[in-house]
Design an enzyme around this catalytic site. Structure first.
Site, short mmCIF file in Angstrom:
data_model
loop_
_atom_site.label_atom_id
_atom_site.label_comp_id
_atom_site.label_asym_id
_atom_site.label_seq_id
_atom_site.Cartn_x
_atom_site.Cartn_y
_atom_site.Cartn_z
N TYR A 98 0.80 -1.22 0.00
CA TYR A 98 0.00 0.00 0.00
C TYR A 98 0.84 1.28 0.00
O TYR A 98 0.48 2.25 -0.69
CB TYR A 98 -1.00 -0.02 1.16
N GLU A 140 -8.45 -7.54 4.60
CA GLU A 140 -7.65 -8.59 3.98
C GLU A 140 -6.95 -9.47 5.01
O GLU A 140 -6.91 -10.70 4.86
CB GLU A 140 -6.64 -7.96 3.02
#
Length: 399
Positions: A98, A140
């Site tokens: 990310y 996730e």
């Protein structure tokens, strides 16, 4: 959620960012892949990148998330986030990726919008990004924990036990764990990712719905060979052509743990399963589950295809419907419709829809939008219509 200061800034700049979001995402991917070519080679779908579909999906999700934060500051668009999280989990995405995305995305925003990106604007959109990213990371990691795998370590070797040519362009591959251990459970409607090595060294990944019963020790995926559009000269599907041409019984495939949020709910409520083309595959798994669990509620099966010869798993589609206590199947074909079938596009005008029906849709976006509109017009609640998109979710990119 989004701070009051950032909410005002995002609201004021959302039109400008929204207008430029396609340019921003295009530049973002160019920067990302230039710095990290392995991501395009081994993680992202090169076909979708070439067609621009992934860019549209990213643009749509960012715009939808920011708009939701501004319009509904006390809530999150959890349905959208959950769908993305399942896709990411099936690919083995981890939190470390990310910050990489953040860097190149914000470089693209600054380059496209120029002087409009003041420190205040950058800070507000940075907050938007990390709200979305952290929500996805948390979701996730919960999905990884549920599967009892380390974050990102979703892959396992499976052996092809058999292959069945369903139609000229659809083949079913029956898979068993290569290590002989029990197959992990899954929910009817879920999918797996399959990663294959291609001649140029790339390890491309595609997702395929599980068409078998969740209770079967053998997993089945039905793969449609993707042909590039005749009019644009686009490329054929790399992974689907590889599987059709090269993979035979005895070969092994690298397959992910099962994920996906289009999951049949265990209830006696009426069910409608609507599909088009290869979108029938999750519906077959749902039908098998309904038959095995003795579902007594009303089940309506709707399917659209080019012709009976193109309808993969057609006989299974009918046979499983007939196993249910109260079920009917209606098939529509563009050509070649047989007795009892219909010609043309799906028209639910003459199809009874029981109050309280829960609908599950899978197929091309125009098909799903049409069926969804027809169902809502017949009294089905919008919250009871669930859908699955093969490939990038362009529903969010709708103008």
């Amino acid at each position: 959620m989004l701070s009051e200061k950032s909410t005002a800034t995002v609201r004021a700049t959302l039109p400008a960012v929204g207008a430029a979001i396609t340019d921003i995402t295009e530049l973002f991917y160019a920067k990302l892949f230039a710095a990290h070519p392995a991501l395009l080679r081994d993680l992202f779908n090169r076909g979708n990148q070439n067609a621009g579909l992934q860019k549209q999906a990213l643009a749509g999700s960012i715009a939808a998330f920011a708009t939701h934060l501004v319009d509904h500051p006390d809530t999150r668009p959890d349905v959208m986030l959950n769908r993305i999280a399942h896709k990411h989990a099936s690919l083995g995405v981890t939190r470390e990726q990310y910050p990489v995305v953040h860097r190149h995305l914000f470089e693209a925003i600054a380059e496209v919008l120029g002087e409009a990106v003041t420190p205040e604007v950058a800070e507000a959109w940075d907050e938007v990004y990390w709200l979305m990213a952290n929500a996805l990371i948390a979701a996730e990691e919960r999905l990884y924990a549920e599967r009892q795998v380390l974050a990102g370590d979703v892959w396992r070797q499976w052996t092809v036990a058999a292959r069945v040519e369903e139609t000229a362009d659809c083949t079913t591959f029956h898979l068993v764990p290569a290590d002989g251990a029990p197959a992990p459970g899954f929910k009817p409607g879920q999918y797996v990712s399959v990663q294959v090595g291609l001649p140029d060294g790339a390890r491309q990944i595609r997702q395929y719905s599980l068409s078998s019963s969740p209770g079967s020790p053998v997993r089945a995926i039905t793969v449609k060979r993707v042909h590039g559009p005749a009019a644009g000269g686009g490329p054929d599907g790399e992974v689907s052509h590889h599987l059709h041409a090269r993979v035979r019984p005895g070969d092994t495939l690298r397959v992910s743990a099962p994920y996906g949020d289009l999951v049949l709910q265990d209830t006696d409520a009426p069910v409608l399963l609507a599909s088009a083309g290869i979108g029938c595959t999750p519906m077959l798994s749902m039908l098998e589950h309904l038959a095995e669990t003795g579902h007594t509620g009303r089940v309506t099966v709707v399917h659209a295809d080019r012709s009976p010869a193109d309808h993969a798993l057609r006989s299974d589609h009918r046979a499983l419907t007939h196993k249910l206590a109260d079920a009917t199947a209606r098939f529509w074909y563009e050509s070649g419709a047989e007795a009892g079938d219909s010609t043309g596009l799906v028209d639910l005008a003459a199809v009874p829809v029981t109050p309280g029906t829960r609908a599950y849709l899978c197929g091309p976006l125009p098909f799903m939008r049409s069926v969804r509109a027809q169902l809502i017009a017949k009294g089905v609640r919008a919250r009871d219509v669930h859908y699955e998109v093969f490939g990038p979710d362009l529903w969010l990119a709708r103008a």
